[in-house]
Enzyme design. Structure first.
Site, PDB file in Angstrom:
ATOM      1  N   LYS A 151      29.369  -9.072 -21.509  1.00 59.13           N
ATOM      2  CA  LYS A 151      28.023  -9.247 -20.953  1.00 59.13           C
ATOM      3  C   LYS A 151      27.017  -9.408 -22.098  1.00 59.13           C
ATOM      4  O   LYS A 151      27.158  -8.765 -23.152  1.00 59.13           O
ATOM      5  CB  LYS A 151      27.672  -8.024 -20.094  1.00 59.13           C
ATOM      6  CG  LYS A 151      26.379  -8.166 -19.305  1.00 59.13           C
ATOM      7  CD  LYS A 151      26.212  -6.979 -18.353  1.00 59.13           C
ATOM      8  CE  LYS A 151      24.907  -7.013 -17.586  1.00 59.13           C
ATOM      9  NZ  LYS A 151      24.771  -5.892 -16.637  1.00 59.13           N
ATOM     10  N   SER A 156      23.634  -6.797 -11.861  1.00 57.58           N
ATOM     11  CA  SER A 156      23.208  -7.739 -12.859  1.00 57.58           C
ATOM     12  C   SER A 156      24.345  -8.386 -13.646  1.00 57.58           C
ATOM     13  O   SER A 156      24.144  -9.394 -14.299  1.00 57.58           O
ATOM     14  CB  SER A 156      22.254  -7.047 -13.833  1.00 57.58           C
ATOM     15  OG  SER A 156      22.935  -6.028 -14.555  1.00 57.58           O
ATOM     16  N   SER A 185      25.528  -2.435 -11.222  1.00 60.58           N
ATOM     17  CA  SER A 185      25.671  -3.780 -11.794  1.00 60.58           C
ATOM     18  C   SER A 185      27.071  -4.226 -12.164  1.00 60.58           C
ATOM     19  O   SER A 185      27.280  -5.399 -12.448  1.00 60.58           O
ATOM     20  CB  SER A 185      24.770  -3.922 -13.012  1.00 60.58           C
ATOM     21  OG  SER A 185      23.462  -4.180 -12.575  1.00 60.58           O
TER      22      SER A 185
HETATM   23  N1  GLN Z   1      20.342  -3.592  -9.056  1.00 62.43           N
HETATM   24  C1  GLN Z   1      19.952  -2.433  -9.803  1.00 62.43           C
HETATM   25  C2  GLN Z   1      18.637  -2.690 -10.487  1.00 62.43           C
HETATM   26  O1  GLN Z   1      18.132  -3.732 -10.320  1.00 62.43           O
HETATM   27  C3  GLN Z   1      21.028  -2.041 -10.774  1.00 62.43           C
HETATM   28  C4  GLN Z   1      21.020  -2.766 -12.058  1.00 62.43           C
HETATM   29  C5  GLN Z   1      22.075  -2.315 -13.004  1.00 62.43           C
HETATM   30  O2  GLN Z   1      22.980  -1.589 -12.643  1.00 62.43           O
HETATM   31  N2  GLN Z   1      21.917  -2.723 -14.253  1.00 62.43           N
HETATM   32  O3  GLN Z   1      18.112  -1.872 -11.183  1.00 62.43           O
END
Ligand code: GLN
Length: 476
Positions: free
Chosen positions: A78, A153, A177
Site C-alpha cells: 500500500k 482505503s 481498511s
Molecule cells: N473507512 C474508515 C475511515 O474512513 C477506515 C479507514 C481505515 O481503516 N484506514 O476512516
C-alpha cells in the site's frame, strides 16, 4: 503465462522452489497482468525495474539452494508504507514527489523473506475513506464488477490481489481498511492485533488505531505473509515484545466456541448478508463448534467514538504537512503563514480537510471534554465489552460490512453514508483486537459478501484456523 498469475502464493512458491518456473518469468507475467488491468487503477506506482532486479536476485538465491518464505514471489505494498527509493504518495498530491530514504519495518521483512515488490497500491488519500475514490490520482475499480467501488482505503491492495496483479499485498487498517476491501473483492484480509506488526514506516493516520496487515486470495497465503511481517521492533514504541502466538493452529472445530453478539445482527441488516452469515454460523455448528450468544452493549457508541478519536489523531499527525519539512510547497508564497495556508489548501483533498476540521473541533477548548474525553471513556467501555464477550468464546463472528460493493460515485456528497459502512469494523480497532475477513457468499448481483472473525489479542492463529476450516468446507 496467464495461468502463472492465477496460481496461489503457495502454489507459485512451490513451483519456484522446484525451479519449474523462474522468478523472472513470474514477475514478468505479473507486470504484464498489471499492464492489462491498468484500468482498474490498483497501483499508484509500478516498480518494474526494481522488481526485475529483485526477481533476478531471487533466481540466483534459488539456484544456490537458498530458501525463504516469499523467495521470488511478486507482492504489492500500500502506498502509505515507506519504500526506500520508491515514491510513497499516500495517494495525496502533498506527497506526490516524496521518496522515502528508508524502508518501513514490514518492507524490510518482506525483502528479507525474498519478496519481489512490484508496486505501490492505490488507496484513499492518507487512508481516509471506504471506497478508494478519494485517491488524488485515479479511482480504483472493483475486481469483480468494475462499475463498483473496491472498498477502501486499501482498495488497490485488494484489487491487485483479486485481479491477479500480485500474489498478496499489504494494506493498513485504522477502522476497516483491510477487511472491508477484502470483503468487497472476495479475498482474505487480516487486521492483526494492535502492536503485533510494527508501524515503523507506516505514514500515520490515527496512531492508536493503525495496523498493517496482509491481503491474499486464500487463508494460507494470508498466514504466510502475516508470519513474515509480524514481530517486535524497537523502532515502534508500541510494538509488542511478548508472545505473539497466543492462539493455536487446528483443523477440527471440536471444543471451539464461536460467539454471536446480537448487536452485530441488527434487524435492519441486509437480508442476503444475514442469510450468508447464518449459513456460515450453521456450518461451524454442524461441524462441531459451539455457538454462544453474547453481547457488546457499547456497540452503538463505536462509530461516533471512532470518528472522534481517529480525526483527533489525524489532525495532529497531519500537522507535519506544512509545505516546509517535506512534501510539496505551494508556489509564490511570501510569508510563513502563506506557505502553510496555500500548501495545505492546494494539496489536501476534501475528505482529508474534513477530518482535519473535525479533529480540530473535537480537540478545541470548550469541546474537548464533550467529545474527545467522552470518546476516550467510551473506548474503555467498548474494550471491556469485547474482553467480556471474548472470555466466553474463541472468536466472534459477524458481517464485515453492512452492504456489498456499491456503484462508483453513489456516496458522492454523502459522507455519513460512507461512515456508516464502517459500523462493523471500527469497534475492533477501538478494542485493538485482531480480525479477519473471508468470503462467505455472493449477493444477487454476484458481489462477494465478507464474514468477519474477531479474536482475542495475539490469537491470529485461531482466526486463521477458523477461516481456513470454513474456506475448505463451508463455501459452495
Ligand atoms: N473507512 C474508515 C475511515 O474512513 C477506515 C479507514 C481505515 O481503516 N484506514 O476512516
Amino acid at each position: 503465462m496467464k495461468d502463472i498469475v492465477k496460481k496461489s502464493l503457495g502454489e507459485i512458491k512451490k513451483d519456484l522452489a522446484e525451479r519449474k518456473v523462474s522468478s523472472v518469468e513470474v514477475t514478468e507475467a505479473v507486470l504484464e497482468s498489471i499492464k492489462e488491468h491498468e484500468d482498474y487503477g490498483a497501483y499508484v506506482t509500478v516498480c518494474a525495474e526494481a522488481a526485475m532486479e529483485a526477481a533476478r536476485a531471487a533466481d540466483k538465491a534459488i539456484a544456490e539452494g537458498k530458501d525463504a518464505p516469499l523467495l521470488g514471489v511478486p507482492v504489492a505494498v500500500k502506498d502509505n508504507i515507506c519504500t526506500e527509493g520508491v515514491r510513497t504518495t499516500c495517494a495525496s498530491k502533498f506527497l506526490e514527489n516524496y521518496i522515502p530514504p528508508y524502508d518501513a519495518f514490514v518492507v524490510k521483512k518482506l525483502k528479507a523473506a525474498g519478496a519481489v515488490i512490484v508496486g505501490k497500491a492505490n488507496m484513499d488519500e492518507f487512508a481516509m475513506g471506504s471506497t478508494s475514490e478519494f485517491s488524488a490520482y485515479k479511482v480504483v475499480k472493483n475486481a469483480v464488477d468494475p462499475t463498483r467501488v473496491p472498498g477502501g482505503s486499501s482498495g488497490g491492495s485488494a484489487v491487485a490481489v483479486a485481479s491477479y496483479q500480485a500474489y498478496a499485498s499489504l494494506g493498513s487498517d485504522t477502522g476497516g481498511s483491510i477487511r472491508q476491501p477484502a470483503a468487497f473483492n472476495g479475498v482474505v484480509g487480516l487486521k492483526p492485533t494492535y502492536s503485533a506488526v510494527s508501524r515503523n514506516g507506516l505514514v500515520a493516520f490515527a496512531s492508536s488505531l493503525d495496523q498493517i496487515g496482509p491481503l491474499a486470495r486464500n487463508v494460507a497465503d494470508c498466514r504466510t505473509v502475516y508470519y513474515v511481517i509480524k514481530g517486535h521492533d524497537a523502532g515502534d514504541s508500541t510494538s509488542y515484545a511478548g508472545d505473539l502466538d497466543k492462539g493455536d493452529d487446528f483443523t477440527s472445530l471440536k471444543g471451539r466456541k464461536i460467539g454471536v453478539a446480537k448487536e452485530f445482527f441488527p434487524t435492519a441488516l441486509n437480508a442476503t448478508i444475514r442469510a450468508a452469515l447464518e449459513k456460515a454460523i450453521k456450518f461451524y455448528e454442524d461441524n462441531g463448534a459451539e455457538i454462544v450468544e453474547t453481547s457488546i452493549g457499547s456497540f452503538d457508541m463505536a462509530l461516533a467514538c471512532y470518528y472522534i478519536l481517529s480525526s483527533a489523531e489525524a489532525t495532529s499527525n497531519l500537522s507535519r504537512y506544512d509545505g516546509i519539512k517535506y512534501g510539496r510547497r505551494a508556489e509564490g508564497c511570501k510569508t510563513l503563514d502563506e506557505i502553510y495556508y496555500k500548501s495545505r489548501t492546494e494539496f489536501f483533498g476534501a475528505e482529508v480537510k474534513r477530518r482535519i476540521m473535525l479533529g480540530n473541533f473535537v480537540l478545541s477548548s470548550g469541546y474537548y471534554d464533550a467529545f474527545y474525553l467522552r470518546a476516550s471513556k467510551a473506548r474503555t467501555l467498548i474494550k471491556k465489552d469485547f474482553d467480556n464477550a471474548l472470555s466466553g468464546c474463541d472468536a466472534l463472528i459477524c458481517p464485515t460490512a453492512p452492504t456489498t460493493a456499491y456503484k462508483l460515485g453513489s456516496n458522492a456528497g454523502d459522507t455519513t453514508a460512507a461512515y456508516l459502512g464502517d459500523v462493523f469494523t471500527v469497534p475492533v480497532n477501538i478494542a485493538g483486537l485482531p480480525a479477519l475477513s473471508v468470503n462467505c457468499g455472493y449477493d444477487g448481483d454476484g458481489m462477494p459478501i465478507g464474514m468477519q472473525l474477531i479474536g482475542k489479542p495475539y490469537c491470529e492463529k485461531t482466526l486463521l484456523s477458523l477461516a481456513e476450516i470454513f474456506e475448505k468446507g463451508g463455501r459452495e
